[in-house]
Design a protein around this motif. Structure first.
Motif, PDB file in Angstrom:
ATOM      1  N   ARG A 117       0.626  -1.403   0.006  1.00  0.00           N
ATOM      2  CA  ARG A 117       0.183   0.221  -0.383  1.00  0.00           C
ATOM      3  C   ARG A 117       1.074   1.580   0.010  1.00  0.00           C
ATOM      4  N   ARG A 121       0.593   3.644  -3.175  1.00  0.00           N
ATOM      5  CA  ARG A 121       0.432   5.350  -2.430  1.00  0.00           C
ATOM      6  C   ARG A 121       1.063   5.838  -3.029  1.00  0.00           C
ATOM      7  N   VAL A 167      -4.144  10.362   2.124  1.00  0.00           N
ATOM      8  CA  VAL A 167      -2.480   9.582   2.292  1.00  0.00           C
ATOM      9  C   VAL A 167      -1.948   9.368   3.499  1.00  0.00           C
ATOM     10  N   LEU A 170      -3.033   6.009   5.372  1.00  0.00           N
ATOM     11  CA  LEU A 170      -3.136   5.605   5.003  1.00  0.00           C
ATOM     12  C   LEU A 170      -3.103   3.987   6.099  1.00  0.00           C
TER      13      LEU A 170
END
Length: 190
Positions: A117, A121, A167, A170
């Motif tokens: 992830r 991102r 963001v 996350l």
């Protein structure tokens, strides 16, 4: 008017730089993570971490300037942000492929190990900045906050704040959205 396309990378870079220097412990943790993730000798950890934080701060300042002079600064500032985020994605991907146990420290102290992830991102931020940069070249008026209504600016600002919050947080969102049956672990510091 697509001011949010500038505000998202601006917010991500500004929060990232500020979180890394908010305390000595935050910077020390980031320097150690920089050495681990970048496979650097310990003696280069602090200088490399300092260079990253300075680059983030300079790009955040350039993106702020892009809001004031979009025709002049938007394209180069967004290109710089795209390159920075792409470099982050590459470093994180290499570390992940190498089986690192290091934490990201992307937005300050964290115990969350580098995961797919984090690579995604950084990649999404790189694509967003590159797309906005292309828009700045082809239609610079769309990025000019002076050309829009107050309602449009409000919507762009709120959209950008929501995107930056997603963001930055996350790991917390990933924990909240984990699959049923996954073990419950306490929230880790973002």
């Amino acid at each position: 008017m697509l001011v949010a396309l500038v505000l998202v990378p601006l917010g991500a870079l500004a929060v990232s730089a500020a979180a890394k220097v908010r305390s000595r412990a935050a910077f020390t943790g980031f320097a150690a993570a920089t050495a681990d993730l970048g496979r650097l000798p310990a003696r280069l950890a602090a200088p490399a971490a300092t260079a990253v934080v300075l680059a983030e701060a300079v790009l955040a300042a350039a993106l702020t300037g892009a809001l004031l002079a979009p025709r002049v600064l938007a394209a180069p500032a967004l290109a710089g942000a795209a390159v920075m985020f792409a470099a982050f994605a590459a470093v994180l991907a290499r570390a992940l492929a190498g089986g690192t146990a290091a934490a990201c420290h992307c937005f300050g102290p964290s115990r969350a190990r580098v995961a797919r992830r984090h690579v995604i991102r950084a990649g999404v931020l790189a694509v967003e900045a590159a797309t906005a940069g292309a828009g700045a070249v082809s239609a610079p008026d769309l990025l000019d906050p002076a050309g829009g209504s107050a309602a449009g600016l409000l919507v762009n600002g709120c959209s950008a704040v929501a995107a930056v919050a997603a963001v930055v947080h996350l790991d917390t969102l990933a924990w909240l959205l984990r699959r049923p049956g996954q073990p419950r672990r306490p929230l880790e510091e973002p």
